[in-house]
Write a protein that holds these residues in place. Structure first.
Motif, mmCIF file in Angstrom:
data_model
loop_
_atom_site.group_PDB
_atom_site.id
_atom_site.type_symbol
_atom_site.label_atom_id
_atom_site.label_comp_id
_atom_site.label_asym_id
_atom_site.label_seq_id
_atom_site.Cartn_x
_atom_site.Cartn_y
_atom_site.Cartn_z
ATOM 1 N N PRO A 4 1.242 -0.996 -0.262
ATOM 2 C CA PRO A 4 -0.276 -0.029 0.123
ATOM 3 C C PRO A 4 1.311 1.304 0.361
ATOM 4 O O PRO A 4 0.526 2.597 0.055
ATOM 5 N N GLY A 5 2.320 0.970 0.023
ATOM 6 C CA GLY A 5 2.288 2.215 0.906
ATOM 7 C C GLY A 5 3.525 2.862 -0.512
ATOM 8 O O GLY A 5 4.072 3.904 -0.326
ATOM 9 N N GLN A 6 3.774 2.196 -1.765
ATOM 10 C CA GLN A 6 4.012 2.582 -3.353
ATOM 11 C C GLN A 6 2.421 3.681 -4.207
ATOM 12 O O GLN A 6 3.457 4.109 -5.039
ATOM 13 N N GLY A 7 1.523 3.456 -3.616
ATOM 14 C CA GLY A 7 0.565 4.077 -4.689
ATOM 15 C C GLY A 7 0.493 3.445 -5.572
ATOM 16 O O GLY A 7 0.611 2.118 -6.222
ATOM 17 N N ALA A 8 0.429 4.551 -6.566
ATOM 18 C CA ALA A 8 0.069 3.500 -8.147
ATOM 19 C C ALA A 8 1.436 2.907 -8.417
ATOM 20 O O ALA A 8 1.119 1.798 -9.503
ATOM 21 N N THR A 9 2.472 2.971 -7.932
ATOM 22 C CA THR A 9 3.621 1.825 -8.276
ATOM 23 C C THR A 9 3.329 1.258 -7.883
ATOM 24 O O THR A 9 4.982 0.246 -8.197
ATOM 25 N N ASP A 10 3.235 0.452 -7.027
ATOM 26 C CA ASP A 10 3.077 -1.034 -6.203
ATOM 27 C C ASP A 10 3.423 -1.684 -7.128
ATOM 28 O O ASP A 10 2.502 -2.032 -7.972
ATOM 29 N N THR A 11 3.856 -3.452 -6.426
ATOM 30 C CA THR A 11 4.325 -3.482 -7.144
ATOM 31 C C THR A 11 3.213 -5.274 -6.614
ATOM 32 O O THR A 11 2.806 -5.924 -5.779
ATOM 33 N N GLN A 12 2.756 -5.701 -7.381
ATOM 34 C CA GLN A 12 2.183 -7.206 -7.269
ATOM 35 C C GLN A 12 2.374 -8.644 -7.178
ATOM 36 O O GLN A 12 3.202 -8.355 -7.867
ATOM 37 N N TYR A 13 2.784 -8.816 -5.691
ATOM 38 C CA TYR A 13 3.247 -10.159 -5.599
ATOM 39 C C TYR A 13 3.052 -11.110 -5.397
ATOM 40 O O TYR A 13 1.124 -11.100 -5.279
ATOM 41 N N PHE A 14 2.756 -12.730 -6.392
ATOM 42 C CA PHE A 14 2.039 -13.449 -6.604
ATOM 43 C C PHE A 14 1.940 -15.134 -6.083
ATOM 44 O O PHE A 14 3.203 -15.031 -5.479
ATOM 45 N N GLY A 15 1.189 -15.561 -5.346
ATOM 46 C CA GLY A 15 1.154 -16.103 -4.564
ATOM 47 C C GLY A 15 1.496 -17.990 -5.349
ATOM 48 O O GLY A 15 1.501 -17.387 -6.654
ATOM 49 N N PRO A 16 1.438 -18.900 -5.479
ATOM 50 C CA PRO A 16 2.425 -19.791 -6.263
ATOM 51 C C PRO A 16 1.011 -20.934 -6.945
ATOM 52 O O PRO A 16 1.353 -21.386 -8.392
ATOM 53 N N GLY A 17 -0.207 -20.041 -6.303
ATOM 54 C CA GLY A 17 -1.549 -20.334 -7.648
ATOM 55 C C GLY A 17 -1.991 -22.242 -7.131
ATOM 56 O O GLY A 17 -1.452 -22.635 -6.446
ATOM 57 N N THR A 18 -3.468 -22.076 -6.485
ATOM 58 C CA THR A 18 -3.977 -23.796 -7.376
ATOM 59 C C THR A 18 -4.512 -23.910 -7.889
ATOM 60 O O THR A 18 -5.722 -23.353 -8.221
ATOM 61 N N ARG A 19 -4.515 -25.089 -8.702
ATOM 62 C CA ARG A 19 -4.833 -25.889 -9.946
ATOM 63 C C ARG A 19 -6.477 -26.513 -9.942
ATOM 64 O O ARG A 19 -5.857 -27.584 -8.755
ATOM 65 N N LEU A 20 -7.315 -26.059 -10.285
ATOM 66 C CA LEU A 20 -8.729 -26.748 -9.786
ATOM 67 C C LEU A 20 -8.980 -27.429 -11.202
ATOM 68 O O LEU A 20 -9.058 -26.854 -12.564
ATOM 69 N N THR A 21 -9.275 -29.059 -10.791
ATOM 70 C CA THR A 21 -9.779 -29.568 -12.054
ATOM 71 C C THR A 21 -11.889 -29.685 -10.767
ATOM 72 O O THR A 21 -11.169 -31.113 -9.836
ATOM 73 N N VAL A 22 -12.059 -30.048 -12.076
ATOM 74 C CA VAL A 22 -14.031 -30.409 -11.121
ATOM 75 C C VAL A 22 -14.086 -31.284 -12.680
ATOM 76 O O VAL A 22 -13.970 -31.049 -13.718
ATOM 77 N N LEU A 23 -14.780 -32.119 -11.666
ATOM 78 C CA LEU A 23 -14.629 -33.875 -12.897
ATOM 79 C C LEU A 23 -16.179 -33.713 -13.061
ATOM 80 O O LEU A 23 -16.912 -33.189 -12.156
#
Lengths: 115, 116
Positions: A96-115
């Motif tokens: 929140p401290g970087q205003g409009a220039t803030d960088t998004q950091y990502f998690g490793p993800g969830t791979r979902l499969t619905v049968l």
């Protein structure tokens, strides 16, 4: 890497089940995001949050819902999963401290499969 | 409409050779520009960003990117490719006026394959 976690990493379930994908971050970031990504394809924003008790829908319509009761936690829920929900779901947060220039950091993800 | 284009689905490079992954954008105003890398079954890792100032931005793992305002491009480069650089690379743009949540527009991604 950033301290953002997602569980489970992989999930295979049957149609009609209720699921919750967990996302948590330990960086104190106010802004959090959920993206949907088909394998090897671009990301589409489905939900975001400015902070506690704030949630908004993103650009891509989604049947999922989110909640933000605590700063560090941003779970995504599907009340009744369908095969069309099969995808990878990525959670992100930004400083929140970087205003409009803030960088998004990502998690490793969830791979979902619905049968 | 605001968009990001990565014109190459895949880039093949021999190890040790320089690499370039292309990105062009179409947004209003002066955008903020980002590159992310995604390894198999992983989330996106931030590589570098351009906000203002020097058009050549240096980032992680020896990568750099050059902002060209007249060509509305932000190509990713590395002087000497490694096999371990093989991954999916995403260019992203944040329009200057994107609302409070700092919207990112992603390109479709470019798969980089570095051969020994």
């Amino acid at each position: 890497e950033a301290d953002i976690y997602q569980t489970p990493r992989y999930l295979v379930i049957g149609t009609g089940k209720k699921i919750t994908l967990e996302c948590s971050q330990t960086m104190g970031h106010d802004k959090m995001y959920w993206y949907q990504q088909d394998p090897g394809m671009e990301l589409h924003l489905i939900h975001y949050s400015y902070g506690v008790n704030s949630t908004e829908k993103g650009d891509l319509s989604s049947e999922s819902t989110v909640s933000r009761i605590r700063t560090e936690h941003f779970p995504l829920t599907l009340e009744s999963a369908r095969p069309s929900h099969t995808s990878q779901y990525l959670c992100a947060s930004s400083d929140p401290g970087q205003g409009a220039t803030d960088t998004q950091y990502f998690g490793p993800g969830t791979r979902l499969t619905v049968l | 409409a605001q968009s990001v284009a990565q014109p190459e689905d895949q880039v093949n490079v021999a190890e040790g050779n320089p690499l370039t992954v292309k990105c062009t954008y179409s947004v209003s105003g002066n955008p903020y520009l980002f590159w992310y890398v995604q390894y198999p079954n992983r989330g996106l890792q931030f590589l570098l960003k351009y906000i203002t100032g020097d058009n050549l931005v240096k980032g992680s793992y020896g990568f750099e990117a050059e902002f060209n305002k007249s060509q509305t491009s932000f190509h990713l480069k590395k002087p000497s490719a490694l096999v371990s650089d093989s991954a999916l690379y995403f260019c992203a743009v944040r329009p200057m006026f994107s609302g409070g949540y700092n919207k990112l527009i992603f390109g479709a991604g470019t798969r980089l394959a570095v051969h020994p």
